[in-house]
Design a protein around this motif. Structure first.
Motif, PDB file in Angstrom:
ATOM      1  N   MET A 151       0.841  -1.208   0.000  1.00  0.00           N
ATOM      2  CA  MET A 151       0.000   0.000   0.000  1.00  0.00           C
ATOM      3  C   MET A 151       0.873   1.255   0.000  1.00  0.00           C
ATOM      4  O   MET A 151       1.789   1.377   0.802  1.00  0.00           O
ATOM      5  N   THR A 152       0.588   2.161  -0.928  1.00  0.00           N
ATOM      6  CA  THR A 152       1.335   3.410  -0.983  1.00  0.00           C
ATOM      7  C   THR A 152       0.873   4.330   0.130  1.00  0.00           C
ATOM      8  O   THR A 152      -0.323   4.558   0.298  1.00  0.00           O
ATOM      9  N   GLN A 153       1.793   4.851   0.883  1.00  0.00           N
ATOM     10  CA  GLN A 153       1.438   5.700   2.005  1.00  0.00           C
ATOM     11  C   GLN A 153       0.895   7.033   1.507  1.00  0.00           C
ATOM     12  O   GLN A 153       1.448   7.637   0.582  1.00  0.00           O
ATOM     13  N   PRO A 154      -0.199   7.534   2.114  1.00  0.00           N
ATOM     14  CA  PRO A 154      -0.774   8.792   1.674  1.00  0.00           C
ATOM     15  C   PRO A 154       0.192   9.957   1.716  1.00  0.00           C
ATOM     16  O   PRO A 154       0.206  10.784   0.829  1.00  0.00           O
ATOM     17  N   LYS A 155       1.039  10.000   2.751  1.00  0.00           N
ATOM     18  CA  LYS A 155       1.930  11.140   2.884  1.00  0.00           C
ATOM     19  C   LYS A 155       2.928  11.213   1.727  1.00  0.00           C
ATOM     20  O   LYS A 155       3.319  12.278   1.302  1.00  0.00           O
ATOM     21  N   ALA A 156       3.330  10.043   1.225  1.00  0.00           N
ATOM     22  CA  ALA A 156       4.310  10.028   0.146  1.00  0.00           C
ATOM     23  C   ALA A 156       3.705  10.474  -1.167  1.00  0.00           C
ATOM     24  O   ALA A 156       4.398  10.957  -2.044  1.00  0.00           O
ATOM     25  N   ALA A 157       2.381  10.295  -1.302  1.00  0.00           N
ATOM     26  CA  ALA A 157       1.729  10.629  -2.565  1.00  0.00           C
ATOM     27  C   ALA A 157       0.908  11.891  -2.459  1.00  0.00           C
ATOM     28  O   ALA A 157      -0.046  12.062  -3.176  1.00  0.00           O
ATOM     29  N   ALA A 158       1.238  12.730  -1.522  1.00  0.00           N
ATOM     30  CA  ALA A 158       0.443  13.923  -1.286  1.00  0.00           C
ATOM     31  C   ALA A 158       1.215  15.161  -1.704  1.00  0.00           C
ATOM     32  O   ALA A 158       1.975  15.711  -0.927  1.00  0.00           O
ATOM     33  N   PRO A 159       1.062  15.614  -2.934  1.00  0.00           N
ATOM     34  CA  PRO A 159       1.854  16.747  -3.408  1.00  0.00           C
ATOM     35  C   PRO A 159       1.575  18.032  -2.665  1.00  0.00           C
ATOM     36  O   PRO A 159       2.476  18.838  -2.462  1.00  0.00           O
ATOM     37  N   ALA A 160       0.307  18.254  -2.262  1.00  0.00           N
ATOM     38  CA  ALA A 160      -0.015  19.511  -1.597  1.00  0.00           C
ATOM     39  C   ALA A 160       0.636  19.587  -0.234  1.00  0.00           C
ATOM     40  O   ALA A 160       1.216  20.605   0.136  1.00  0.00           O
ATOM     41  N   VAL A 161       0.548  18.484   0.532  1.00  0.00           N
ATOM     42  CA  VAL A 161       1.168  18.459   1.842  1.00  0.00           C
ATOM     43  C   VAL A 161       2.680  18.483   1.701  1.00  0.00           C
ATOM     44  O   VAL A 161       3.386  19.190   2.418  1.00  0.00           O
ATOM     45  N   ALA A 162       3.191  17.708   0.742  1.00  0.00           N
ATOM     46  CA  ALA A 162       4.636  17.679   0.537  1.00  0.00           C
ATOM     47  C   ALA A 162       5.157  19.055   0.140  1.00  0.00           C
ATOM     48  O   ALA A 162       6.255  19.449   0.505  1.00  0.00           O
ATOM     49  N   ALA A 163       4.334  19.791  -0.600  1.00  0.00           N
ATOM     50  CA  ALA A 163       4.762  21.113  -1.032  1.00  0.00           C
ATOM     51  C   ALA A 163       5.024  22.031   0.137  1.00  0.00           C
ATOM     52  O   ALA A 163       5.905  22.880   0.090  1.00  0.00           O
ATOM     53  N   TYR A 164       4.256  21.853   1.204  1.00  0.00           N
ATOM     54  CA  TYR A 164       4.421  22.723   2.356  1.00  0.00           C
ATOM     55  C   TYR A 164       5.367  22.120   3.380  1.00  0.00           C
ATOM     56  O   TYR A 164       5.916  22.824   4.207  1.00  0.00           O
TER      57      TYR A 164
ATOM     58  N   ALA B 233      -7.156   3.000   0.148  1.00  0.00           N
ATOM     59  CA  ALA B 233      -7.978   3.282   1.323  1.00  0.00           C
ATOM     60  C   ALA B 233      -9.406   2.809   1.119  1.00  0.00           C
ATOM     61  O   ALA B 233     -10.042   2.269   2.044  1.00  0.00           O
ATOM     62  N   VAL B 234      -9.930   2.964  -0.093  1.00  0.00           N
ATOM     63  CA  VAL B 234     -11.280   2.486  -0.401  1.00  0.00           C
ATOM     64  C   VAL B 234     -11.327   0.959  -0.353  1.00  0.00           C
ATOM     65  O   VAL B 234     -12.254   0.356   0.213  1.00  0.00           O
ATOM     66  N   ASN B 235     -10.313   0.296  -0.923  1.00  0.00           N
ATOM     67  CA  ASN B 235     -10.277  -1.165  -0.927  1.00  0.00           C
ATOM     68  C   ASN B 235     -10.137  -1.756   0.469  1.00  0.00           C
ATOM     69  O   ASN B 235     -10.625  -2.846   0.738  1.00  0.00           O
ATOM     70  N   PHE B 236      -9.486  -1.031   1.359  1.00  0.00           N
ATOM     71  CA  PHE B 236      -9.353  -1.492   2.737  1.00  0.00           C
ATOM     72  C   PHE B 236     -10.624  -1.247   3.553  1.00  0.00           C
ATOM     73  O   PHE B 236     -10.695  -1.632   4.716  1.00  0.00           O
ATOM     74  N   GLY B 237     -11.605  -0.604   2.956  1.00  0.00           N
ATOM     75  CA  GLY B 237     -12.879  -0.396   3.632  1.00  0.00           C
ATOM     76  C   GLY B 237     -12.897   0.724   4.646  1.00  0.00           C
ATOM     77  O   GLY B 237     -13.729   0.719   5.563  1.00  0.00           O
ATOM     78  N   LEU B 238     -12.004   1.689   4.507  1.00  0.00           N
ATOM     79  CA  LEU B 238     -12.017   2.813   5.432  1.00  0.00           C
ATOM     80  C   LEU B 238     -13.283   3.642   5.237  1.00  0.00           C
ATOM     81  O   LEU B 238     -13.790   3.767   4.121  1.00  0.00           O
ATOM     82  N   PRO B 239     -13.822   4.202   6.324  1.00  0.00           N
ATOM     83  CA  PRO B 239     -15.050   5.007   6.211  1.00  0.00           C
ATOM     84  C   PRO B 239     -14.865   6.187   5.266  1.00  0.00           C
ATOM     85  O   PRO B 239     -13.761   6.750   5.154  1.00  0.00           O
ATOM     86  N   THR B 240     -15.943   6.548   4.599  1.00  0.00           N
ATOM     87  CA  THR B 240     -15.885   7.656   3.647  1.00  0.00           C
ATOM     88  C   THR B 240     -15.440   8.946   4.316  1.00  0.00           C
ATOM     89  O   THR B 240     -14.632   9.708   3.758  1.00  0.00           O
ATOM     90  N   ARG B 241     -15.956   9.194   5.515  1.00  0.00           N
ATOM     91  CA  ARG B 241     -15.574  10.425   6.213  1.00  0.00           C
ATOM     92  C   ARG B 241     -14.078  10.440   6.530  1.00  0.00           C
ATOM     93  O   ARG B 241     -13.429  11.481   6.432  1.00  0.00           O
ATOM     94  N   HIS B 242     -13.541   9.280   6.883  1.00  0.00           N
ATOM     95  CA  HIS B 242     -12.118   9.191   7.176  1.00  0.00           C
ATOM     96  C   HIS B 242     -11.294   9.474   5.914  1.00  0.00           C
ATOM     97  O   HIS B 242     -10.295  10.198   5.966  1.00  0.00           O
ATOM     98  N   ILE B 243     -11.711   8.923   4.801  1.00  0.00           N
ATOM     99  CA  ILE B 243     -10.999   9.153   3.537  1.00  0.00           C
ATOM    100  C   ILE B 243     -11.033  10.630   3.164  1.00  0.00           C
ATOM    101  O   ILE B 243     -10.027  11.213   2.746  1.00  0.00           O
ATOM    102  N   MET B 244     -12.185  11.267   3.351  1.00  0.00           N
ATOM    103  CA  MET B 244     -12.333  12.669   2.971  1.00  0.00           C
ATOM    104  C   MET B 244     -11.499  13.596   3.859  1.00  0.00           C
ATOM    105  O   MET B 244     -10.801  14.480   3.358  1.00  0.00           O
TER     106      MET B 244
END
Length: 304
Positions: A1-14, A200-211
């Motif tokens: 699973m690719t970690q969200p932080k590694a694939a987050a250009p907006a967060v990485a930008a800051y 995250a969707v395939n792992f069944g995480l809640p929609t609110r958590h994903i958002m």
């Protein structure tokens, strides 16, 4: 699973130190940007310290002297006060009026931009996440709001709800939220196609958590940068509304209302009543636009 932080250009930008250094280096290498930041900081400081450094409280009628009305800059009043920027038709010290008007203008600009940002980000995030009929409904409202001039919508709203600082803030929020919604939706749609969201969707995480945990922090960067420019737009819109007589009340004047109050005296030679608030407003808007535009260029963000 690719970690969200590694694939987050907006967060990485800051969060990425090299990019932060690159942005700071660009700012340091541009004297106009440095000057705009210093000027903006001075304006904010003056607005915060207005009750302590203003020679007069322009909102206190007991402190005003009708005998001191329309005095030239540098003149001394009946009470012994030297009016360095002159007085207006009510005998208010223009320097004090500008300092307090600056507070009102910045309050309206910052508060309305923050409110529009919250509503627009929420609407754009929901539209991108759920799609289908919800997305279509939200975007049709956005298209409707963006299809009319902002000043026209604000005029209609204020004609319905009346004058007041709080009412102006509400009107500007309702005018500006749509641009944030469109920009947030576009950024969120790009993020939703990435692997970490699919995982995250395939792992069944809640929609609110994903958002809230994955989609929001990784999409909001460009919206935050654009909002710095929108503060200047909100202040300009408030000044226009106040100049037209439908904005803030005379008991709590902004820079725009001060200009309107002095406009009728321009032909009679009392230029300072409108000129000095006008200069302050132009410098404030210019500094905000320069800082916001430099941030937008540094982070390579496109507007809505």
């Amino acid at each position: 699973m690719t970690q969200p932080k590694a694939a987050a250009p907006a967060v990485a930008a800051y969060a990425d130190t090299p990019l932060r250094r690159k942005v700071l280096r660009r700012i340091r290498n541009r004297p106009t940007t440095r000057g705009a930041i210093v000027l903006l900081g001075i304006f904010v400081l003056l607005a915060l310290l207005a009750p302590f450094i203003a020679p007069q409280n322009p909102h206190d009628l007991a402190s005003l002297s009708v005998m001191d009305n329309r005095l030239e800059p540098g003149a001394q009043g009946m009470t012994g006060i030297t009016y360095w920027l002159g007085t207006d038709a009510q005998g208010r010290d223009m320097l004090s009026a500008i300092l307090y008007g600056l507070r009102t203008s910045l309050l309206v600009g910052l508060t309305s931009t923050a409110g529009a940002l919250v509503i627009g980000v929420a609407a754009g995030l929901v539209a991108a996440q759920f799609g289908g009929a919800i997305d279509a409904a939200i975007m049709r409202v956005v298209d409707f709001m963006l299809g009319f001039p902002s000043i026209l919508i604000a005029l209609v709203l204020l004609a319905s709800i009346g004058r007041g600082v709080d009412k102006v803030i509400v009107a500007i929020i309702l005018v500006q939220w749509a641009q944030y919604a469109r920009l947030m939706r576009a950024a969120a749609l790009v993020e939703r196609r990435k692997e970490y969201i699919e995982a995250a969707v395939n792992f069944g995480l809640p929609t609110r958590h994903i958002m809230l945990v994955h989609l929001l922090p990784n999409s909001i960067g460009s919206v935050l940068v654009i909002s710095t420019i929108s503060i200047a737009t909100a202040i300009t819109l408030e000044a226009t509304l106040s100049f037209l007589g439908v904005g803030v009340p005379v008991t709590q004047p902004s820079l725009g209302l001060l200009i309107a109050n002095g406009f009728e005296f321009l032909l009679s030679g009392e230029y300072w009543i409108a000129a000095f608030p006008g200069i302050a407003l132009v410098l404030l808007i210019m500094s905000l636009n320069l800082v916001g535009d430099r941030l937008r260029r540094s982070f390579n963000v496109r507007g809505p």
